[in-house]
Design a protein around this motif. Structure first.
Motif, PDB file in Angstrom:
ATOM      1  N   THR A 669      29.045  47.833  39.835  1.00  0.00           N
ATOM      2  CA  THR A 669      30.184  46.960  39.590  1.00  0.00           C
ATOM      3  C   THR A 669      31.346  47.766  39.035  1.00  0.00           C
ATOM      4  OG1 THR A 669      28.679  45.131  39.138  1.00  0.00           O
ATOM      5  CG2 THR A 669      30.945  44.877  38.434  1.00  0.00           C
ATOM      6  N   LEU A 670      32.475  47.668  39.718  1.00  0.00           N
ATOM      7  CA  LEU A 670      33.680  48.418  39.350  1.00  0.00           C
ATOM      8  C   LEU A 670      34.775  47.453  38.907  1.00  0.00           C
ATOM      9  CD1 LEU A 670      33.721  50.683  42.533  1.00  0.00           C
ATOM     10  CD2 LEU A 670      32.539  51.134  40.372  1.00  0.00           C
ATOM     11  N   ASP A 671      35.832  47.992  38.326  1.00  0.00           N
ATOM     12  CA  ASP A 671      36.943  47.110  37.971  1.00  0.00           C
ATOM     13  C   ASP A 671      37.770  46.792  39.216  1.00  0.00           C
ATOM     14  OD1 ASP A 671      38.668  49.225  38.513  1.00  0.00           O
ATOM     15  OD2 ASP A 671      39.184  49.600  36.423  1.00  0.00           O
ATOM     16  N   GLU A 672      38.843  46.026  39.035  1.00  0.00           N
ATOM     17  CA  GLU A 672      39.621  45.558  40.195  1.00  0.00           C
ATOM     18  C   GLU A 672      40.239  46.693  40.996  1.00  0.00           C
ATOM     19  OE1 GLU A 672      41.230  41.106  39.501  1.00  0.00           O
ATOM     20  OE2 GLU A 672      42.157  42.620  38.215  1.00  0.00           O
ATOM     21  N   LYS A 673      40.464  47.841  40.343  1.00  0.00           N
ATOM     22  CA  LYS A 673      41.066  48.978  41.034  1.00  0.00           C
ATOM     23  C   LYS A 673      40.022  49.892  41.659  1.00  0.00           C
ATOM     24  CE  LYS A 673      45.113  49.007  37.988  1.00  0.00           C
ATOM     25  NZ  LYS A 673      45.895  49.797  36.996  1.00  0.00           N
ATOM     26  N   GLY A 674      38.756  49.543  41.490  1.00  0.00           N
ATOM     27  CA  GLY A 674      37.709  50.379  42.054  1.00  0.00           C
ATOM     28  C   GLY A 674      37.245  51.486  41.134  1.00  0.00           C
ATOM     29  N   ASN A 675      37.610  51.405  39.846  1.00  0.00           N
ATOM     30  CA  ASN A 675      37.195  52.419  38.877  1.00  0.00           C
ATOM     31  C   ASN A 675      35.896  52.006  38.195  1.00  0.00           C
ATOM     32  OD1 ASN A 675      39.591  53.995  39.233  1.00  0.00           O
ATOM     33  ND2 ASN A 675      40.686  52.520  37.944  1.00  0.00           N
ATOM     34  N   LYS A 676      35.113  53.000  37.845  1.00  0.00           N
ATOM     35  CA  LYS A 676      33.890  52.737  37.090  1.00  0.00           C
ATOM     36  C   LYS A 676      34.262  52.161  35.729  1.00  0.00           C
ATOM     37  CE  LYS A 676      29.700  54.993  35.368  1.00  0.00           C
ATOM     38  NZ  LYS A 676      28.960  56.286  35.247  1.00  0.00           N
ATOM     39  N   MET A 677      33.498  51.153  35.299  1.00  0.00           N
ATOM     40  CA  MET A 677      33.801  50.544  34.005  1.00  0.00           C
ATOM     41  C   MET A 677      33.399  51.470  32.870  1.00  0.00           C
ATOM     42  SD  MET A 677      33.042  46.497  34.410  1.00  0.00           S
ATOM     43  CE  MET A 677      33.832  45.561  35.712  1.00  0.00           C
ATOM     44  N   ASP A 697      28.619  29.449  36.416  1.00  0.00           N
ATOM     45  CA  ASP A 697      28.663  29.189  37.857  1.00  0.00           C
ATOM     46  C   ASP A 697      29.766  29.989  38.546  1.00  0.00           C
ATOM     47  OD1 ASP A 697      26.486  27.699  38.470  1.00  0.00           O
ATOM     48  OD2 ASP A 697      27.536  25.795  38.714  1.00  0.00           O
ATOM     49  N   ILE A 698      30.843  30.268  37.859  1.00  0.00           N
ATOM     50  CA  ILE A 698      31.907  31.087  38.452  1.00  0.00           C
ATOM     51  C   ILE A 698      31.413  32.527  38.606  1.00  0.00           C
ATOM     52  CG2 ILE A 698      34.262  31.917  38.216  1.00  0.00           C
ATOM     53  CD1 ILE A 698      33.944  28.894  38.796  1.00  0.00           C
ATOM     54  N   LEU A 699      30.685  33.010  37.600  1.00  0.00           N
ATOM     55  CA  LEU A 699      30.101  34.348  37.709  1.00  0.00           C
ATOM     56  C   LEU A 699      29.095  34.400  38.857  1.00  0.00           C
ATOM     57  CD1 LEU A 699      29.721  37.221  36.660  1.00  0.00           C
ATOM     58  CD2 LEU A 699      28.117  36.326  34.967  1.00  0.00           C
ATOM     59  N   LEU A 719      38.380  36.952  39.565  1.00  0.00           N
ATOM     60  CA  LEU A 719      37.718  35.774  39.008  1.00  0.00           C
ATOM     61  C   LEU A 719      38.566  34.520  39.178  1.00  0.00           C
ATOM     62  CD1 LEU A 719      36.162  37.355  35.802  1.00  0.00           C
ATOM     63  CD2 LEU A 719      34.904  36.378  37.735  1.00  0.00           C
ATOM     64  N   LYS A 720      39.883  34.673  39.082  1.00  0.00           N
ATOM     65  CA  LYS A 720      40.752  33.509  39.307  1.00  0.00           C
ATOM     66  C   LYS A 720      40.666  33.050  40.757  1.00  0.00           C
ATOM     67  CE  LYS A 720      43.961  34.473  35.542  1.00  0.00           C
ATOM     68  NZ  LYS A 720      45.293  35.005  35.154  1.00  0.00           N
ATOM     69  N   TYR A 726      35.995  27.764  43.925  1.00  0.00           N
ATOM     70  CA  TYR A 726      35.125  26.765  43.307  1.00  0.00           C
ATOM     71  C   TYR A 726      35.815  25.401  43.262  1.00  0.00           C
ATOM     72  CZ  TYR A 726      32.535  24.278  39.690  1.00  0.00           C
ATOM     73  OH  TYR A 726      31.829  23.324  38.991  1.00  0.00           O
ATOM     74  N   ARG A 727      37.088  25.363  42.878  1.00  0.00           N
ATOM     75  CA  ARG A 727      37.804  24.083  42.791  1.00  0.00           C
ATOM     76  C   ARG A 727      37.895  23.411  44.157  1.00  0.00           C
ATOM     77  NH1 ARG A 727      40.664  26.825  38.679  1.00  0.00           N
ATOM     78  NH2 ARG A 727      42.060  27.826  40.196  1.00  0.00           N
ATOM     79  N   ARG A 728      38.137  24.195  45.187  1.00  0.00           N
ATOM     80  CA  ARG A 728      38.219  23.619  46.531  1.00  0.00           C
ATOM     81  C   ARG A 728      36.876  23.041  46.939  1.00  0.00           C
ATOM     82  NH1 ARG A 728      40.633  28.110  50.343  1.00  0.00           N
ATOM     83  NH2 ARG A 728      40.524  26.382  51.858  1.00  0.00           N
TER      84      ARG A 728
END
Length: 997
Positions: A669-677, A697-699, A719-720, A726-728
């Motif tokens: 699992t990486l951050d949004e930019k593709g970097n290692k956390m 449930d979102i996770l 996540l947003k 999910y809302r749809r």
């Protein structure tokens, strides 16, 4: 509406539901967790599915030493989706979570506490120390259990497996004893990955690589002998002149090479005191080079000669600060000439060296030399490098080249001349004084040509984060190429043979590339280092003969009665029994003299612990596996060198084959930019944070939407986006719930009596049933969710629901179309909610309870209903696809009119649809198609369309003009029809008038 017109709103069959649009997941999810525990959902589901085809996912144990990270969440949610989907599809799928409780990760935490208090771990009684480790592990098991449960993961949480349980420790010892009795265990000495900070050997899976700044040096090894074999001068066919020429050439070469320096390059100066040889590559071109002139601050001197690989000469002289023209190539150096040389150690004869390095160094060809970097020569310290160790092992010369200069804490032995007591690393993992001491001494004696620093990828411990070294030390090994003495040779005689056969023939790999990775690792791996010089774990339960050598046949005690006594004690007291006073006498019993046997106190590699879990979980537990095998092991891709690997080796050594039939691997699992956390980068996202802000449930939905076969990205924007999906989906489910509340099973409509639109939805359900079942069987959660999400948002919300709202709200209560729609909604409900329940465990429970309330009710006690094959109707689907294509042109034309404010609602329109000859027969019922287009009327014509008609490039042969519908707006359904106002109920159409009775 005029004052005299009745308000018909209360006469409509509007949706009825308390299902809220705002989910409130962070607040409400704990309520469902408590409810599941209260009603015992896991146990009830296990009882329900008893006797079905079993499915066993074996949990790879995380370490019990800290809070969960996002990788844990990804892994456990994937496992939960596997188990729940298999249950939902009609199998017995149980989940036994487990924890790895032994080994250095936990022991290191206790030692950190000791260091913080200024306490020496070695002064603490070992049993007391182990008790602290056990309590530490137990604490984190409880913490992690709650964190996993909060993610909605179902399982045998009240009875997990722990590698530190007494039965587990007894079985681990028993599995080791099988290796012992089968002749696979031996004590050997070879370089292993060693942590000076943690004072123990490490497995490859416990190693991570980080950039490190290292000293780098170019060192001179003087040529002290040059002796071509006499056979070169004994050819009887040579005449005297030829003999004289050869002799002169030989003497010239001797004069040229003697006193020249073979140059080596290394990034580990501390290994120079352990040097025993220098090797070269037989296929490379070498030359003799001479220094012509030197600048200031240069260690080379005019007239000095150096032997280098031609490909590395220029770089080496540049490192020595020599410019072009300050050195020259004198002559070729052939492989034969290299083989005639012997070299001296640069510290030979050094003052205070006490003769430690005076013996000539071995000098020979080796296959691992490269000319891509360095000098074309490699300095060999076989105690600190596997290539060198294996070279001299195969030559039968290990006794001549192995040194024991480095102690377990990374210090040079105290009596090593010049460097005794110098440390490679400090206790905090920082650079010690050994490298500097060696470099300074080499410079002092004239042994250096150049020095520098290099940043490179270097092995570190994944716990202390300190650099590692290769260190030769006595260790216990499991031989993977020795025939196993258990008589099970179905898949091979050795562990390696069995493992490779299992990989190729017995295991299904998801994704398939996982097979190649593990196969390559097993194919090339050395024997398994089983021993660790630590205290917290299961000991190697064996005894060695005092005074015997490891190669002696009676070196290891192999006595079944002794083994039984050990296992009985471990079962009752745990592995602490090995450390109790009088343990040796107790276990050896009356048949062996304790004075003749030495008890081994090394502990087993923690990977042997976790590799043995199949035995005490799958084999021994009632809720394990009928045949002791798992249908699936599921972990991150790093476990090819970890748990998948060790489990394979361990099981092949004890039961002759892999312990699993399937392996699924996921990425990192990486951050949004593709970097290692990384905490230092500040880009870590904890599961706890996501759950508090969005809900579990979102996770879980993020996991389902990700392609787990590669690395995944996660962050606020992602996540947003997940929350929006999910809302749809929640909107679709809310509409479904609100309308299915009107469903009466007694008034259901048979498929053959349904309108085409309903039969089409049933067809799509039958198609989806296949997609869902095949997808879940293949663990394709992304594919399953995408298919369901597209169906819900495109086929249902934007098409079927949009069309059928009119009939559901406005048709007579017993109208065929309305009853058919409600029948389809019921079918949709049962399938969608169960199909989605493995992914959105909380939301689907909420949806289910909204319709079927009750203390004993739960969607997680339900199977996905069977879907009849005869719902499939490809011919209808093909026709509907053509109609939907035409419909898109109609709705596009209407949208233009609404945007230009020429009409308001689509019900004010009566489009004219111009179709080409090839589509002339598609719309056979304009009134039905008008309903599909949500218009009050519609006319189909094959007449040419005006140029101003609306068209879509992807739908050839269709053009639409929009006319206003003739008539008056019905105040109940809002259709514009000519008959409105001509019926008993004011301002209604015929359909609404009939509905009002």
């Amino acid at each position: 509406m005029s004052a005299d017109t009745p308000d018909y709103k209360d006469t409509l069959f509007l949706p009825e539901t308390d299902f809220p649009m705002r989910a409130g997941l962070p607040r409400r999810e704990p309520e469902w967790l408590a409810r599941w525990e209260r009603i015992g959902v896991y146990d009830r589901r296990a009882a329900q599915t008893e006797g079905r085809t079993p499915f066993t996912l074996h949990d790879g144990p995380p370490y019990a030493n800290g809070h969960l990270h996002i990788g844990h969440a990804l892994n456990k949610v994937l496992k939960d989706m596997v188990v729940r989907s298999q249950q939902m599809m009609g199998r017995t799928a149980r989940y036994i979570p487990g924890w790895d409780c032994h080994g250095l990760p936990i022991e290191w935490k206790i030692e950190e506490q000791y260091r913080a208090r200024g306490q020496d771990k070695d002064t603490v009684d070992v049993v007391e120390f182990r008790r602290e480790c056990r309590e530490f592990a137990a604490h984190w098991v409880d913490v992690q259990r709650d964190e996993f449960k909060r993610l909605g993961v179902t399982g045998r949480w009240d009875k997990p497996y722990l590698t530190m349980d007494h039965h587990a420790e007894a079985v681990i010892a028993a599995e080791f004893q099988k290796f012992l009795m089968n002749g696979l265990i031996y004590q050997g000495s070879k370089p292993v990955m060693w942590s000076p900070v943690e004072k123990t050997a490490l497995a490859e899976a416990e190693v991570e690589y980080h950039d490190k700044d290292s000293f780098t040096i170019w060192v001179k090894f003087p040529v002290i002998e040059f002796a071509l074999p006499d056979a070169q001068m004994s050819d009887e066919e040579l005449d005297d002149d030829a003999r004289e020429a050869i002799a002169l050439a030989r003497e010239e070469a001797r004069a040229a090479f003697l006193g020249a320096n073979v140059v080596i390059w290394t990034t580990t100066p501390w290994t120079i005191p352990s040097n025993k040889a220098v090797v070269y590559g037989p296929e490379f071109a070498y030359g003799l080079y001479e220094v012509v002139d030197t600048p200031e601050e240069c260690w080379a001197r005019p007239g000095e000669r150096f032997i280098l690989a031609d490909a590395r000469a220029a770089d080496t002289f540049a490192r020595a600060r020599l410019q072009d023209g300050q050195w020259r190539r004198v002559r070729d150096v052939t492989e034969m000439q290299l083989s005639a040389m012997r070299v001296a150690h640069p510290l030979a004869g050094a003052e205070g060296a006490q003769g430690e390095w005076d013996a000539p160094r071995d000098f020979r060809a080796a296959p691992f030399v490269t000319d891509e970097d360095g000098t074309g020569f490699v300095h060999c310290a076989p105690s600190h490098g596997m290539d060198e160790f294996e070279l001299y092992r195969d030559l039968g010369m290990l006794g001549e080249v192995i040194t024991y200069n480095v102690e377990e804490d990374g210090r040079f032995r105290a009596d090593l001349p010049l460097f005794g007591g110098a440390s490679i690393l400090k206790p905090n993992g920082k650079e010690g004084d050994a490298n500097k001491a060696v470099i300074d001494k080499l410079a002092e004696v004239g042994g250096l040509l150049a020095r520098g620093k290099i940043k490179h990828s270097y092995p570190h411990s994944w716990r202390s984060k300190a650099p590692l070294i290769y260190r030769n030390t006595p260790q216990w090994f499991a031989a993977i190429d020795r025939p196993v003495g258990d008589g099970q040779d179905t898949y091979g005689r050795t562990i390696r043979e069995r493992a490779l056969t299992s990989i190729d023939e017995l295991v299904t790999w998801t994704p398939e590339r996982g097979r190649n990775r593990l196969h390559a690792m097993i194919e090339s791996r050395p024997d398994w280092v089983l021993s660790r010089q630590r205290a917290w774990g299961v000991p190697l339960t064996c005894f060695v003969k005092v005074g015997a050598r490891p190669t002696d046949p009676d070196f290891l005690l192999r006595d079944a009665a002794v083994n039984v006594r050990i296992l009985e004690a471990f079962e009752a007291e745990g592995a602490d029994a090995w450390y109790a006073e009088g343990a040796k006498e107790r276990f050896l019993g009356p048949d062996h003299d304790p004075a003749e046997w030495e008890q081994v106190f090394d502990i087993l590699d923690v990977w042997f612990d976790s590799g043995s879990t199949h035995a005490f979980v799958l084999r021994d537990r009632e809720d394990g596996s009928e045949d002791g095998l798992a249908d699936l092991y599921l972990e991150g891709t790093d476990q090819h060198r970890g748990w998948f690997h060790s489990s394979m080796l361990q099981s092949c050594g004890t039961r002759g084959r892999a312990p699993y039939r399937g392996v699924l691997t996921h990425g990192f699992t990486l951050d949004e930019k593709g970097n290692k956390m990384s905490k230092s980068l500040g880009n870590t996202i904890l599961p706890e944070q996501i759950v508090k802000e969005y809900g579990a449930d979102i996770l879980r939905l993020w996991v389902a939407q990700s392609d787990y076969t590669g690395d995944q990205r996660i962050g606020d924007k992602i996540l947003k986006g997940t929350a929006d999906s999910y809302r749809r989906l929640r909107n679709t489910l809310r509409f479904l719930l609100g309308n299915v509340a009107h469903y009466d099973p007694e008034k259901a409509i048979a498929r053959e009596d349904m309108p085409e639109l309903e039969r089409f939805v049933l067809h799509r359900l039958a198609e989806l049933d296949r997609v869902v079942r095949e997808g879940y069987s293949a663990y394709d959660f992304q594919g399953v969710f995408q298919a369901l999400f597209t169906f819900c948002t495109v086929d249902l919300s934007a098409f079927y629901f949009d069309i059928r709202k009119d009939a559901l709200y406005c048709d007579p209560a017993d109208g065929v179309t309305r009853r058919a729609a409600l029948t389809v909604l019921d079918a949709l409900f049962h399938r969608l909610v169960t199909w989605l329940s493995p992914i959105l465990v909380f939301t689907m429970e909420e949806v289910w309870l909204e319709r079927f309330p009750g203390e004993e009710s739960s969607v997680h006690l339900e199977d996905a209903p069977a879907t009849p094959e005869d719902w499939l109707d490809p011919e209808l689907a093909a026709r509907m696809a053509r109609e939907r294509a035409i419909r898109r042109v109609v709705t596009g034309a209407i949208e233009v009119e609404r945007r230009e404010k020429r009409i308001g609602s689509s019900l004010e329109a009566a489009p004219i649809v111009h179709v080409g000859p090839e589509l002339a027969g598609v719309i056979t019922d304009p009134d039905r198609f008008a309903t599909m287009c949500i218009t009050s009327g519609l006319h189909v014509t094959t007449d040419p369309a005006p140029d101003t008609a609306f068209r879509l490039p992807e739908t050839a042969g269709v053009a639409v003009t929009v006319a206003r519908a003739d008539g008056v707006k019905c105040e109940r359904c809002w259709r514009v029809l000519p008959d409105v106002g001509t019926h008993a109920h004011p301002a209604t159409c015929a359909r609404c008038d009939a509905a009002l009775g």
